[in-house]
Each structure stands twice: as C-alpha cells, then as structure tokens.
Design a protein around this motif. Sequence first.
Motif, mmCIF file in Angstrom:
data_model
loop_
_atom_site.group_PDB
_atom_site.id
_atom_site.type_symbol
_atom_site.label_atom_id
_atom_site.label_comp_id
_atom_site.label_asym_id
_atom_site.label_seq_id
_atom_site.Cartn_x
_atom_site.Cartn_y
_atom_site.Cartn_z
ATOM 1 N N PRO A 150 8.117 16.897 40.615
ATOM 2 C CA PRO A 150 7.818 17.881 41.671
ATOM 3 C C PRO A 150 8.802 17.869 42.833
ATOM 4 O O PRO A 150 8.457 18.326 43.922
ATOM 5 C CB PRO A 150 6.438 17.425 42.134
ATOM 6 N N GLU A 151 10.011 17.347 42.638
ATOM 7 C CA GLU A 151 10.995 17.358 43.725
ATOM 8 C C GLU A 151 11.196 18.788 44.227
ATOM 9 O O GLU A 151 11.347 19.715 43.421
ATOM 10 C CB GLU A 151 12.326 16.787 43.246
ATOM 11 N N PRO A 152 11.214 19.006 45.547
ATOM 12 C CA PRO A 152 11.312 20.378 46.069
ATOM 13 C C PRO A 152 12.718 20.962 46.013
ATOM 14 O O PRO A 152 12.879 22.178 46.081
ATOM 15 C CB PRO A 152 10.841 20.231 47.520
ATOM 16 N N PHE A 153 13.747 20.105 45.891
ATOM 17 C CA PHE A 153 15.121 20.593 45.952
ATOM 18 C C PHE A 153 15.895 20.250 44.682
ATOM 19 O O PHE A 153 15.603 19.270 43.998
ATOM 20 C CB PHE A 153 15.861 19.980 47.155
ATOM 21 N N TRP A 154 16.895 21.088 44.403
ATOM 22 C CA TRP A 154 17.871 20.777 43.372
ATOM 23 C C TRP A 154 18.882 19.786 43.946
ATOM 24 O O TRP A 154 19.204 19.832 45.136
ATOM 25 C CB TRP A 154 18.601 22.040 42.922
ATOM 26 N N SER A 155 19.406 18.908 43.088
ATOM 27 C CA SER A 155 20.386 17.910 43.522
ATOM 28 C C SER A 155 21.735 18.188 42.878
ATOM 29 O O SER A 155 21.813 18.378 41.660
ATOM 30 C CB SER A 155 19.933 16.500 43.118
ATOM 31 N N PRO A 156 22.827 18.235 43.666
ATOM 32 C CA PRO A 156 24.156 18.420 43.074
ATOM 33 C C PRO A 156 24.519 17.219 42.211
ATOM 34 O O PRO A 156 24.204 16.076 42.547
ATOM 35 C CB PRO A 156 25.074 18.552 44.290
ATOM 36 N N LEU A 157 25.185 17.492 41.109
ATOM 37 C CA LEU A 157 25.459 16.439 40.131
ATOM 38 C C LEU A 157 26.706 15.616 40.456
ATOM 39 O O LEU A 157 26.728 14.402 40.245
ATOM 40 C CB LEU A 157 25.602 17.064 38.740
ATOM 41 N N SER A 158 27.753 16.253 40.968
ATOM 42 C CA SER A 158 29.032 15.556 41.108
ATOM 43 C C SER A 158 28.986 14.329 42.027
ATOM 44 O O SER A 158 29.703 13.357 41.758
ATOM 45 C CB SER A 158 30.123 16.525 41.564
ATOM 46 N N PRO A 159 28.173 14.302 43.104
ATOM 47 C CA PRO A 159 28.131 13.070 43.899
ATOM 48 C C PRO A 159 27.611 11.871 43.112
ATOM 49 O O PRO A 159 27.965 10.726 43.410
ATOM 50 C CB PRO A 159 27.181 13.425 45.052
ATOM 51 N N MET A 160 26.771 12.133 42.106
ATOM 52 C CA MET A 160 26.218 11.056 41.294
ATOM 53 C C MET A 160 27.037 10.813 40.031
ATOM 54 O O MET A 160 26.880 9.790 39.375
ATOM 55 C CB MET A 160 24.767 11.382 40.927
ATOM 56 N N ARG A 161 27.893 11.780 39.700
ATOM 57 C CA ARG A 161 28.734 11.677 38.496
ATOM 58 C C ARG A 161 30.126 12.194 38.853
ATOM 59 O O ARG A 161 30.462 13.356 38.590
ATOM 60 C CB ARG A 161 28.116 12.491 37.363
#
Length: 243
Positions: free
Chosen positions: A199-210
């Motif tokens: 149920p996270e309210p926001f999308w997370s950008p991938l490149s900071p984690m990958r």
Amino acid sequence: MKSSAVLGLALGLLCAPAAADDVLRFLDAPDRRGGQVLAPPNCQGGLRNDDGSFEGATGYANAVQVGAYVMALDIPAGFQPTRVCLCWTRGPFNNGTDLDFDVVFFADDGVGAKGEPGFPGTELGRTSARAEAIPEFLKDGVAMYPVDLPPELRALSGRIHVGVEWQPFVNRQFFNCNDTEAEGSTERPVFEGYSHVPPEPFWSPLSPMRPTYRAFGTVLYGELVAAHDFECRDDLPGCIPPP
C-alpha cells in the motif's frame, strides 16, 4: 513462445536485495554482456528506450503480494499504439515457466514522495496478458512477448508510463528485463523506471537503488493515423507516411 535456444554467453547470476529497498530483487550478468534475446518478428523495432541488449532484470522478493514496474515512453502526435511488447526472464528458484500479468498505463501527472513532478500518476488503463515458456536467465536469456492493446488504449498520446504488474508471491522469481550500463558510467542516458508495491502511496524511482539501470525492455508499436509533424523511421514497424 517456446524455444530450446541455449544462451551462448557464460553468464553469472546475482540475485540480491537493493540497498535502499529490500523488496527489490535483481539479476545481473557479472560481465555486463547481454545474452540471447528471443523475440518474434512483431517485437522488433518499435518505440523503445533500450538498445536491444538486456544485461540484467528486475523483480521482487517472494513475499511481495503485488508489484509493478513502469517506464515513460513518448508517443508522437498522430501515432496510434496498437501493441506493446514486454521482456521477461526467470531466476533459478522459480515455480513455473508461465506468468499471468497486467500491462498497465499511467499518466505523467504524478509526484514523488518529496513532491517531484514527472512521476506515474493517474491510471489510464490496463489489460491482462500471459507469457508462456519464459526462459531462465542463466540458461536461455530473455524473451519478448507481444500484447495487443484493446481499442480504449489506442488513443493514448504524449508521455505515458507503461509497464507490468504481477503477483510475485504467487508467481515467484519472474523478472522484467532491463538494459544496464557499468556502474558509474555516464555514456548513455537513464530512462527512469519506477517501482510500486501497495500500500505504499508513492512510486519509487529505480536508478537510485540500481545505478546500472538504463531502461526497461518495454516497447510500443502502432500505426500513423494523421500527418502532423511525425517522421516515419525504419525502427517503427507499421508506420506508413502520408501521401
């Protein structure tokens, strides 16, 4: 799609959680060399951000009930999307070769957790799909799967976020292919991908984690329906210039 093709490159496998989010899982070829890409004729060319080679893939931990990955694509004026191709592969501890998933479409009107613009926002639609005989990354590489779009999704235009949503808890060790670059390299641009786990309210950008991520293997196809200022190119199958 069924194939007995054997991956010609000797690939190693890395499956580990991301540093910033332990629900993400990655597959990587240690030498960063893309392997076999099994693609039917109707999944070649198209509107795409990747370079046609997939050196890695991104998935979720088995405990994740529902997860989604999307990437922005720019649909030119007068170009009607009719089909999307998605790239899939499997990890070594999967529970089958077939996957039921949804192709999802979001407007570019969302914001990030800190109010950043340009994130996936309003859901524009989705369609159910199935990929069969998905190859295992270590053995046979990756495969592209075509999905025809229903009429209500063929009027999409401008910048939209396109991707996949599935149930990692039910269908384990499936991964969405991605184009990668050596960590720290700035040779090629990043076409940002976004992850969402309810149920996270926001999308997370991938490149900071990958940091090696460059683009997902998500490709749109269609036809020209109006002249506008649109130029047909060799990599747009089905595009016919106006008389």
